[in-house]
Design a protein around this motif. Structure first.
Motif, mmCIF file in Angstrom:
data_model
loop_
_atom_site.group_PDB
_atom_site.id
_atom_site.type_symbol
_atom_site.label_atom_id
_atom_site.label_comp_id
_atom_site.label_asym_id
_atom_site.label_seq_id
_atom_site.Cartn_x
_atom_site.Cartn_y
_atom_site.Cartn_z
ATOM 1 N N LEU A 4 0.822 -1.208 0.000
ATOM 2 C CA LEU A 4 0.000 0.000 0.000
ATOM 3 C C LEU A 4 0.855 1.257 0.000
ATOM 4 N N LYS A 5 2.094 1.141 0.514
ATOM 5 C CA LYS A 5 2.992 2.303 0.505
ATOM 6 C C LYS A 5 3.342 2.696 -0.925
ATOM 7 N N LYS A 44 17.146 -4.009 -8.411
ATOM 8 C CA LYS A 44 17.311 -3.002 -9.465
ATOM 9 C C LYS A 44 15.973 -2.315 -9.769
ATOM 10 N N LEU A 45 14.905 -3.089 -9.853
ATOM 11 C CA LEU A 45 13.582 -2.521 -10.106
ATOM 12 C C LEU A 45 13.103 -1.721 -8.901
ATOM 13 N N CYS A 46 13.356 -2.215 -7.697
ATOM 14 C CA CYS A 46 12.985 -1.467 -6.484
ATOM 15 C C CYS A 46 13.640 -0.091 -6.480
ATOM 16 N N LYS A 55 11.424 8.315 -3.219
ATOM 17 C CA LYS A 55 11.328 7.643 -1.923
ATOM 18 C C LYS A 55 12.547 6.761 -1.718
ATOM 19 N N THR A 56 12.776 6.342 -0.469
ATOM 20 C CA THR A 56 13.863 5.414 -0.177
ATOM 21 C C THR A 56 13.339 3.983 -0.239
ATOM 22 N N LEU A 57 14.261 3.037 -0.281
ATOM 23 C CA LEU A 57 13.858 1.630 -0.250
ATOM 24 C C LEU A 57 13.055 1.331 1.011
ATOM 25 N N ASP A 58 13.521 1.844 2.144
ATOM 26 C CA ASP A 58 12.804 1.610 3.397
ATOM 27 C C ASP A 58 11.381 2.155 3.339
ATOM 28 N N GLU A 59 11.212 3.329 2.765
ATOM 29 C CA GLU A 59 9.895 3.955 2.721
ATOM 30 C C GLU A 59 8.889 3.152 1.905
ATOM 31 N N LEU A 60 9.359 2.498 0.860
ATOM 32 C CA LEU A 60 8.432 1.774 -0.016
ATOM 33 C C LEU A 60 8.403 0.264 0.187
ATOM 34 N N TRP A 62 10.115 -1.692 2.967
ATOM 35 C CA TRP A 62 10.373 -2.304 4.260
ATOM 36 C C TRP A 62 9.062 -2.807 4.849
ATOM 37 N N GLU A 63 9.031 -4.077 5.205
ATOM 38 C CA GLU A 63 7.840 -4.658 5.810
ATOM 39 C C GLU A 63 8.038 -4.709 7.315
ATOM 40 N N GLU A 64 7.196 -4.008 8.036
ATOM 41 C CA GLU A 64 7.259 -4.041 9.488
ATOM 42 C C GLU A 64 6.430 -5.211 9.988
ATOM 43 N N THR A 65 7.011 -5.949 10.918
ATOM 44 C CA THR A 65 6.282 -7.062 11.500
ATOM 45 C C THR A 65 5.409 -6.543 12.631
ATOM 46 N N GLU A 66 4.432 -7.329 13.001
ATOM 47 C CA GLU A 66 3.511 -6.909 14.057
ATOM 48 C C GLU A 66 4.271 -6.611 15.335
ATOM 49 N N GLY A 67 3.993 -5.453 15.918
ATOM 50 C CA GLY A 67 4.644 -5.062 17.162
ATOM 51 C C GLY A 67 5.975 -4.360 16.958
ATOM 52 N N GLU A 68 6.480 -4.341 15.738
ATOM 53 C CA GLU A 68 7.764 -3.689 15.452
ATOM 54 C C GLU A 68 7.528 -2.208 15.233
#
Length: 72
Positions: A4-5, A44-46, A55-60, A62-68
């Motif tokens: 969704l990001k 490369k596509l990312c 945007k940065t790689l983290d912004e688009l 990065w998957e945060e796990t529950e509670g993280e």
């Protein structure tokens, strides 16, 4: 997992899936599959997507796990 990001960042620039696909050299179906979580793009596509959307790689991607929590 749906990205969704990516969809939100694309919408922020008023870009269609086709617009983003054209900007990074892939098909619209590839962008759709990434957003739906059906396809894991190469690094490369990312990077190309991140550059196109300012945007940065983290912004688009990065998957945060529950509670993280992120410490930004």
């Amino acid at each position: 997992m749906k990205n969704l990001k990516l969809k939100s960042a694309r919408a922020h620039f008023d870009m269609s899936q086709q617009d983003l696909a054209d900007a990074v050299g892939v098909s619209r179906q590839t962008i759709n599959a990434i957003e739906k979580g059906d396809y894991n793009p190469t690094i490369k596509l990312c990077i190309a997507i991140c550059k196109a959307l300012h945007k940065t790689l983290d912004e688009l991607f990065w998957e945060e796990t529950e509670g993280e929590e992120r410490n930004d």
